[in-house]
Scaffold this active site. Structure first.
Site, PDB file in Angstrom:
ATOM      1  N   SER A  33       0.841  -1.191   0.000  1.00 15.14           N
ATOM      2  CA  SER A  33       0.000   0.000   0.000  1.00 15.14           C
ATOM      3  C   SER A  33       0.879   1.245   0.000  1.00 15.14           C
ATOM      4  O   SER A  33       2.072   1.172  -0.343  1.00 15.14           O
ATOM      5  CB  SER A  33      -0.951  -0.035   1.195  1.00 15.14           C
ATOM      6  OG  SER A  33      -1.970   0.925   1.054  1.00 15.14           O
ATOM      7  N   ASN A  34       0.342   2.387   0.362  1.00 10.00           N
ATOM      8  CA  ASN A  34       1.108   3.634   0.340  1.00 10.00           C
ATOM      9  C   ASN A  34       0.602   4.573   1.430  1.00 10.00           C
ATOM     10  O   ASN A  34      -0.318   4.234   2.168  1.00 10.00           O
ATOM     11  CB  ASN A  34       1.013   4.274  -1.047  1.00 10.00           C
ATOM     12  CG  ASN A  34      -0.425   4.585  -1.411  1.00 10.00           C
ATOM     13  OD1 ASN A  34      -1.046   5.463  -0.836  1.00 10.00           O
ATOM     14  ND2 ASN A  34      -0.968   3.827  -2.360  1.00 10.00           N
ATOM     15  N   ARG A  35       1.187   5.753   1.516  1.00  9.42           N
ATOM     16  CA  ARG A  35       0.944   6.653   2.640  1.00  9.42           C
ATOM     17  C   ARG A  35      -0.257   7.569   2.471  1.00  9.42           C
ATOM     18  O   ARG A  35      -0.445   8.478   3.277  1.00  9.42           O
ATOM     19  CB  ARG A  35       2.203   7.482   2.911  1.00  9.42           C
ATOM     20  CG  ARG A  35       3.356   6.638   3.428  1.00  9.42           C
ATOM     21  CD  ARG A  35       4.622   7.471   3.473  1.00  9.42           C
ATOM     22  NE  ARG A  35       4.443   8.641   4.309  1.00  9.42           N
ATOM     23  CZ  ARG A  35       5.032   8.829   5.477  1.00  9.42           C
ATOM     24  NH1 ARG A  35       5.837   7.909   5.948  1.00  9.42           N
ATOM     25  NH2 ARG A  35       4.826   9.922   6.161  1.00  9.42           N
TER      26      ARG A  35
END
Ligand code: CTP
Ligand code: CA
Length: 230
Positions: A33-35
């Protein structure tokens, strides 16, 4: 239930907003995933609703309440987000034949070629994941014969303007909202700054709360949408 406003710069328009990160499964207990916090996308959905639009928010996993009067659909992967957007755009629901798509989601660019059916065990000192491209939600919609007005986002750590303009042209967008990201910037904060580009113009939206920025962005979107519609 909040009745749709009869005034506002987007009154009577149908708007789809994507927001948040996506998750690509690695195995039953892990994902890529990512921020992205989803805050900007949710603020944009709320602002579009305030401006009189019917809004469908298609969201990756985030911890934010649904804005009043907005319809939300929750998804995980890029593939699910694309399917939800396609259904929303084609559907006869609140946003069927949407007028505007605002793509604020941070969609994963890659996914596992094969998701491991069981938890992966540590068997060696290094390991490589075999990934392939995930679908490009905005790119796919931009190739539709009757596409809505398309607004993209570009979160960049460097060469913000050059990269944003390349995405505007490359995905054949109507507008793109660009911002610089990195340590202490934009992600999971309540404030940000944006530069909005279209084919023959740009607008700087100075550092502000995401709620205020979202309202200003909606103003610019409405301006360009109505200019194009003539
Ligand atoms: N986007 C999308 N689906 C993807 C990737 C991106 O819909 N699989 C959308 C984002 O929501 C955003 C725009 O495309 O509105 C630009 O996303 P970004 O990640 O900045 O650009 P990419 O085209 O993925 O290029 P790169 O990550 O290589 O910079
Ligand atoms: Ca990307």
């Amino acid at each position: 239930f909040v009745p749709r406003r009869e005034s506002g710069v987007l009154r009577g328009l149908r708007v789809v907003v994507t927001a948040g990160p996506t998750r690509e499964k690695i195995d039953p207990v892990r994902f890529i995933s990512n921020r992205s916090s989803g805050k900007m996308g949710y603020a944009v959905a709320a602002a579009a609703r305030e401006a009189g639009a019917d809004v469908m928010l298609i969201s990756g996993p985030v911890q934010i309440p649904v804005p009043l009067g907005v319809e939300r659909l929750e998804v995980e992967s890029a593939e699910q987000m694309l399917a939800a957007v396609q259904t929303a755009l084609a559907g006869s629901g609140a946003v069927g034949n949407a007028d505007i798509l605002i793509a604020a989601a941070a969609v994963s660019d890659y996914r596992m070629i094969e998701i491991a059916p069981q938890k992966i065990k540590k068997t060696s000192d290094t390991m490589t994941l075999a990934l392939m491209r995930a679908p490009d939600v905005l790119g796919t919609v931009s190739r539709l014969p009757s596409r809505p007005f398309l607004v993209g986002f570009a979160a960049e750590t460097e060469h913000v303007e050059r990269n944003a303009l390349a995405k505007l042209a490359g995905k054949n967008l109507d507008m793109i909202a660009a911002n610089r990201v990195g340590e202490g910037l934009a992600f999971d904060r309540d404030d940000n700054a944006l530069t909005v580009y279209w084919r023959d113009g740009k607008r700087e939206l100075a550092f502000n709360s995401k709620a205020a920025l979202a309202r200003q962005l909606v103003e610019v979107i409405a301006e360009r949408f109505h200019a194009r519609a003539g």
